[in-house]
Design a protein around this motif. Structure first.
Motif, short mmCIF file in Angstrom:
data_model
loop_
_atom_site.label_atom_id
_atom_site.label_comp_id
_atom_site.label_asym_id
_atom_site.label_seq_id
_atom_site.Cartn_x
_atom_site.Cartn_y
_atom_site.Cartn_z
N ASP A 116 -24.76 48.99 8.45
CA ASP A 116 -25.02 48.40 9.49
C ASP A 116 -24.22 47.19 9.96
O ASP A 116 -23.60 46.96 10.97
N GLU A 117 -23.91 46.37 9.03
CA GLU A 117 -23.18 45.20 9.13
C GLU A 117 -21.50 45.59 9.37
O GLU A 117 -21.20 44.93 10.30
N MET A 118 -21.15 46.64 8.81
CA MET A 118 -20.01 46.94 9.19
C MET A 118 -19.63 47.39 10.61
O MET A 118 -18.77 47.02 11.26
N ILE A 119 -20.61 48.05 11.00
CA ILE A 119 -20.58 48.93 12.55
C ILE A 119 -20.95 47.56 13.52
O ILE A 119 -20.31 47.33 14.59
N ASN A 120 -21.75 46.50 13.16
CA ASN A 120 -22.18 45.55 13.99
C ASN A 120 -20.71 44.60 14.12
O ASN A 120 -20.39 44.03 15.12
N ASN A 121 -20.07 44.46 13.22
CA ASN A 121 -18.57 43.70 13.04
C ASN A 121 -17.65 44.65 13.91
O ASN A 121 -16.94 43.94 14.73
N TYR A 122 -17.84 45.92 13.86
CA TYR A 122 -16.65 46.76 14.77
C TYR A 122 -16.95 46.62 16.02
O TYR A 122 -16.18 46.46 17.20
N VAL A 123 -18.46 46.46 16.56
CA VAL A 123 -18.96 46.23 17.87
C VAL A 123 -18.31 44.88 18.30
O VAL A 123 -17.60 44.59 19.46
N ALA A 124 -18.70 43.79 17.55
CA ALA A 124 -18.26 42.46 17.98
C ALA A 124 -16.63 42.53 18.39
O ALA A 124 -16.20 41.63 18.98
N ALA A 125 -15.87 43.11 17.45
CA ALA A 125 -14.31 43.18 17.29
C ALA A 125 -13.91 43.92 18.40
O ALA A 125 -12.70 43.65 19.05
N THR A 126 -14.55 45.09 18.86
CA THR A 126 -13.85 45.90 19.68
C THR A 126 -14.41 46.04 21.26
O THR A 126 -13.64 46.36 22.01
N VAL A 127 -15.44 45.76 21.26
CA VAL A 127 -16.38 46.04 22.78
C VAL A 127 -16.03 44.63 23.35
O VAL A 127 -16.52 43.64 22.86
N PRO A 128 -15.45 44.68 24.62
CA PRO A 128 -15.19 43.43 25.21
C PRO A 128 -16.15 42.50 25.71
O PRO A 128 -16.21 41.43 25.46
N MET A 129 -17.39 43.25 25.84
CA MET A 129 -18.89 42.32 25.94
C MET A 129 -19.18 41.77 24.83
O MET A 129 -20.15 41.25 24.65
N GLN A 130 -18.65 42.26 23.50
CA GLN A 130 -19.01 41.74 22.20
C GLN A 130 -20.58 41.95 21.80
O GLN A 130 -20.96 41.10 21.26
N ARG A 131 -20.96 43.00 22.12
CA ARG A 131 -22.54 43.38 21.76
C ARG A 131 -22.85 44.85 22.03
O ARG A 131 -22.07 45.47 22.53
N TRP A 132 -23.83 45.35 21.40
CA TRP A 132 -24.44 46.48 21.48
C TRP A 132 -24.67 46.66 22.94
O TRP A 132 -25.56 45.69 23.72
N GLY A 133 -24.91 48.21 23.25
CA GLY A 133 -25.72 48.02 24.73
C GLY A 133 -27.01 48.81 24.31
O GLY A 133 -27.30 49.04 23.19
N GLN A 134 -27.92 48.85 25.27
CA GLN A 134 -29.33 49.17 25.07
C GLN A 134 -29.62 50.19 25.94
O GLN A 134 -28.85 50.50 26.91
N ALA A 135 -30.25 51.22 25.13
CA ALA A 135 -30.81 52.41 25.91
C ALA A 135 -31.21 52.35 27.38
O ALA A 135 -30.71 53.12 28.25
N ASN A 136 -31.83 51.37 27.59
CA ASN A 136 -32.09 51.03 29.16
C ASN A 136 -31.02 50.69 29.92
O ASN A 136 -31.08 51.07 31.13
N GLU A 137 -30.10 50.10 29.38
CA GLU A 137 -28.98 49.91 30.17
C GLU A 137 -28.17 51.35 30.65
O GLU A 137 -27.47 51.35 31.92
N VAL A 138 -28.24 52.55 29.93
CA VAL A 138 -27.65 53.49 30.13
C VAL A 138 -28.63 54.19 31.03
O VAL A 138 -28.35 55.09 32.11
N ALA A 139 -29.89 54.19 30.90
CA ALA A 139 -30.86 54.64 31.67
C ALA A 139 -30.63 54.44 33.23
O ALA A 139 -30.96 55.06 34.06
N LYS A 140 -30.38 53.01 33.62
CA LYS A 140 -30.43 52.68 34.75
C LYS A 140 -29.19 53.51 35.47
O LYS A 140 -29.31 53.59 36.67
N ALA A 141 -27.97 53.58 34.71
CA ALA A 141 -27.00 54.36 35.25
C ALA A 141 -27.30 55.82 35.37
O ALA A 141 -27.15 56.53 36.58
#
Ligand SMILES: NC(=O)c1ccc[n+]([C@@H]2O[C@H](COP(=O)([O-])OP(=O)(O)OC[C@H]3O[C@@H](n4cnc5c(N)ncnc54)[C@H](OP(=O)(O)O)[C@@H]3O)[C@@H](O)[C@H]2O)c1
Length: 249
Positions: free
Chosen positions: A198-223
């Motif tokens: 989990d920590e490894m993937i959290n670090n990956y998200v922080a380092a590679t996603v421009p918004m530096q965070r996970w997305g939430q399912a609800n944010e996909v649902a809106k689209a």
């Protein structure tokens, strides 16, 4: 105003993650939602959470017999489909050189074959002006080291959406077909087995996603609700990325 008032929406993978968040939001927007999964308990819990607008149907969306039985039940219950969200899928892949034929078939069956036949078997029930949405992934247009099989299935789904959108039967019915491509979204699918992973993937998200965070399912649902509704009435064959910028850099 309710953007999906009285629409009938069929959502595979509607018992968890992105599918469940979408089912919840579609119900709030006035739709009758049919949610599909294999695990009866998960399905019942999801349907109870959504309330009276949801009908759970247990089916294996990776097999033709499962899809046929599902469509027959929807036909009997509602007689039509206004929104088809082919979303059920899996992502965990073994290392490339350890991938055997049974695993290859398993991921192809749910991520590709199931999407294709869900569309063809549902097509006669699709209402005029229906909206079809497939869940692809940012993986369809980004190289993902060590994970070619998942990326390949999601590229197939993206390609399918593009081509179906210009199919003459689809156009004659004024059915729109689009894909949604989530990035790193926090769902049971992306929950790792150990806290180290989990920590490894959290670090990956922080380092590679421009918004530096996970997305939430609800944010996909809106689209997805946008693609399902008349708010996207001039969109077909398109791919909507919900990825915090991940596939843009
Ligand atoms: N989470 C992400 O970061 C992410 C990113 C890009 C794309 N996606 C895609 O988004 C979709 C949903 O993912 P998620 O993150 O919401 O995953 P999830 O929380 O694990 O949900 C997957 C859903 O699919 C259902 N399902 C799986 N196999 C099925 C089958 N053979 N027949 C019927 N239902 C089946 C599951 O229910 P049962 O297990 O009970 O059958 C569950 O409801 C997938 O296509 C995934 O590839 C996810």
């Amino acid at each position: 105003m309710h953007t999906l008032k009285d629409k009938v929406a069929l959502i595979t993978g509607g018992s968890s993650g992105i599918g469940l968040a979408t089912a919840r939001l579609m119900a709030e927007e006035g739709a009758h939602v049919v949610i599909v999964g294999r695990d009866e308990q998960k399905l019942e819990a999801a349907a109870n959470e959504i309330g009276h607008a949801a009908i759970p149907i247990r089916a294996d969306a990776s097999s033709i017999s499962g899809i046929n039985a599902l469509i027959a039940k929807v036909k009997e219950t509602y007689g039509r489909i206004d929104v088809l969200f082919a979303n059920a899928g899996m992502s965990d892949c073994p290392p490339i050189l350890e991938t055997d034929e049974p695993f290859f078939d398993e991921i192809m069956d749910i991520n590709v074959k199931g999407v294709f036949f869900l569309f063809t078997k549902a097509f006669p029930l699709l209402a005029a002006n229906a909206s079809v949405i497939f869940t692809s992934s940012v993986a369809h247009n980004k190289g993902r080291p060590g994970d070619p099989l998942y990326s390949m299935t999601k590229a197939a789904v993206r390609s399918l959406g593009r081509t179906l959108a210009m199919d003459e039967d689809v156009l004659a019915k004024k059915v729109r077909v689009n894909t949604v491509s989530p990035g790193t979204i926090q769902t049971p699918l992306t929950k790792q087995d150990t806290s180290e992973m989990d920590e490894m993937i959290n670090n990956y998200v922080a380092a590679t996603v421009p918004m530096q965070r996970w997305g939430q399912a609800n944010e996909v649902a809106k689209a997805v609700v946008f693609l399902a509704s008349d708010n996207s009435s001039y969109m077909t064959g398109s791919d909507l990325l919900v990825d915090g910028g991940l596939a843009q850099i």
